[in-house]
Design a protein around this motif. Sequence first.
Motif, PDB file in Angstrom:
ATOM      1  N   ASP A 344       0.858  -1.192   0.000  1.00 44.89           N
ATOM      2  CA  ASP A 344       0.000   0.000   0.000  1.00 44.89           C
ATOM      3  C   ASP A 344       0.890   1.237   0.000  1.00 44.89           C
ATOM      4  O   ASP A 344       1.416   1.638   1.044  1.00 44.89           O
ATOM      5  N   PRO A 345       1.090   1.872  -1.159  1.00 41.97           N
ATOM      6  CA  PRO A 345       2.026   3.001  -1.233  1.00 41.97           C
ATOM      7  C   PRO A 345       1.627   4.185  -0.367  1.00 41.97           C
ATOM      8  O   PRO A 345       2.493   4.931   0.098  1.00 41.97           O
ATOM      9  N   ILE A 346       0.328   4.360  -0.141  1.00 40.46           N
ATOM     10  CA  ILE A 346      -0.126   5.484   0.692  1.00 40.46           C
ATOM     11  C   ILE A 346       0.320   5.284   2.139  1.00 40.46           C
ATOM     12  O   ILE A 346       0.864   6.191   2.772  1.00 40.46           O
ATOM     13  N   ASP A 380      11.302  -4.884  -0.013  1.00 41.52           N
ATOM     14  CA  ASP A 380      11.238  -4.927  -1.475  1.00 41.52           C
ATOM     15  C   ASP A 380      10.629  -3.653  -2.067  1.00 41.52           C
ATOM     16  O   ASP A 380      10.494  -3.552  -3.290  1.00 41.52           O
ATOM     17  N   ASN A 381      10.278  -2.732  -1.198  1.00 40.89           N
ATOM     18  CA  ASN A 381       9.714  -1.467  -1.667  1.00 40.89           C
ATOM     19  C   ASN A 381      10.857  -0.467  -1.793  1.00 40.89           C
ATOM     20  O   ASN A 381      11.382   0.036  -0.798  1.00 40.89           O
ATOM     21  N   GLU A 382      11.246  -0.185  -3.028  1.00 39.84           N
ATOM     22  CA  GLU A 382      12.432   0.639  -3.266  1.00 39.84           C
ATOM     23  C   GLU A 382      12.294   2.026  -2.651  1.00 39.84           C
ATOM     24  O   GLU A 382      13.250   2.567  -2.070  1.00 39.84           O
ATOM     25  N   LEU A 383      11.125   2.607  -2.778  1.00 41.00           N
ATOM     26  CA  LEU A 383      10.913   3.958  -2.246  1.00 41.00           C
ATOM     27  C   LEU A 383      11.017   3.963  -0.721  1.00 41.00           C
ATOM     28  O   LEU A 383      11.605   4.868  -0.128  1.00 41.00           O
ATOM     29  N   ALA A 384      10.443   2.945  -0.084  1.00 41.97           N
ATOM     30  CA  ALA A 384      10.505   2.859   1.371  1.00 41.97           C
ATOM     31  C   ALA A 384      11.950   2.701   1.845  1.00 41.97           C
ATOM     32  O   ALA A 384      12.383   3.377   2.790  1.00 41.97           O
ATOM     33  N   VAL A 385      12.702   1.849   1.172  1.00 39.36           N
ATOM     34  CA  VAL A 385      14.096   1.614   1.556  1.00 39.36           C
ATOM     35  C   VAL A 385      14.931   2.868   1.352  1.00 39.36           C
ATOM     36  O   VAL A 385      15.743   3.251   2.211  1.00 39.36           O
ATOM     37  N   SER A 410       1.036   9.999  -5.705  1.00 40.52           N
ATOM     38  CA  SER A 410       0.044   9.339  -4.842  1.00 40.52           C
ATOM     39  C   SER A 410      -1.196   8.993  -5.649  1.00 40.52           C
ATOM     40  O   SER A 410      -1.764   9.840  -6.308  1.00 40.52           O
ATOM     41  N   PRO A 411      -1.623   7.730  -5.604  1.00 36.76           N
ATOM     42  CA  PRO A 411      -2.888   7.369  -6.254  1.00 36.76           C
ATOM     43  C   PRO A 411      -4.042   8.118  -5.606  1.00 36.76           C
ATOM     44  O   PRO A 411      -3.967   8.526  -4.452  1.00 36.76           O
TER      45      PRO A 411
END
Length: 413
Positions: A344-346, A380-385, A410-411
């Motif tokens: 969940d990107p949000i 595995d979430n590149e943005l989070a890392v 953001s969706p």
Amino acid sequence: MYLSGSKWNMRKKRRRSNPWRVLLLLLLVGAAIYVERVVVPTVPPLFVVTPTPTRSPASYLLEAQSLFQAGKLEQASFSYQQAISVDPDEPAYYIELARLQVFRGEYEAAETSARNALLIAPNSAGAKAVLGWTLHFMGEFDEAERLLDEAITIDPNLAMARAFYAEVLMNSNVGNYQRALEEAERALSLDANSVEAHRALGYVWEATNNYDRAFEEYQRALSINPNLAVLHLAVGNMYLTQGDYEQAIDSYLRASSLAPTDTKPYTRIAQAYARVGEFGKASQYAADAVKQRPSDPRLHGDLGRMYYKNAEYDLAIDSLALAIHGGQTDEGTAVQGLPLDPGDPIVVEFYYFYGFALARTQQCALAIDIFEVLLRGAPDNELAVTNATEGLKLCGQEAEATPTPAASPSPTP
């Protein structure tokens, strides 16, 4: 002795009866009998309230349809319920009510209405169609597709069912776009004046990034019913993709006026202002969304992001902490926190914005905890890392200014 001619004659003369008087008496007696036996039973007793005639369900139905066309969905819902109270065995009333409730975002109520229709008419194509449409908004895609398949089998010419099916196919898997497109176009061929058909075709075009075509279909839907908030939201989204922020905001404001308790218009307006860097205004509208639904952690998270971008870090921390950890608002409303979901990107954004807000206010001990949660929970979430790594570096270099976290587009919530 008889005295002839004397005024003292003892024989009394008999008076002849008057036939007109007799007739009058007979008429009076007849009238009295008529009043007693015919008139009196029909006169209501004194001091008893005369019952009000019951309105026909058809009149409530016409009233509800008129209110729906005017965009007065709450009043229309009440009129449908009145029709049901007069004739509870008519499945069409439940189907129309469920359809309206979906447009209002009342999915649980819509499910109840649709299932009531099915109890009365188990083979109703309309009831199966609207129930399938409802369930897909609740994440039950397999059941939704099954019901819509059955609805189309029962009535292949039901435009509403094919329009709903197109939307469900797109939301369950964007790879279904060709089949969804066929269903939406079939719906339009069956009923060119169907709001649902134009909306479904617009949705298919939007999901496949054909924004010009999507815009055209949404506008056609609006020409049929210009007072549906969901259509103004869709048109606003199209303006937003084109970079026309002023028109987008106008569309969202129109949606808000039609559905003043819906949070979506406020969150979309906040996004529009954020895109042009007006984070103060964005925060105001995000706060309006929170006021409408203060128990929603996502709305608190959205507000926290806007506060952060407006450099109001303490306020950002308060809102993002509610979104992530949960707790109570100042007014005492309970908020359930959002666990980290790498898919969940949000929610991922809420976590790293929260970490950076803490770091910005020299609360690195707490910030490090958040960044480590991101590294462990979303490897595995590149943005989070990336953001977690930068946040940890930042907390090791207190003199360095805190950068704005790298955020993905953001969706739309």
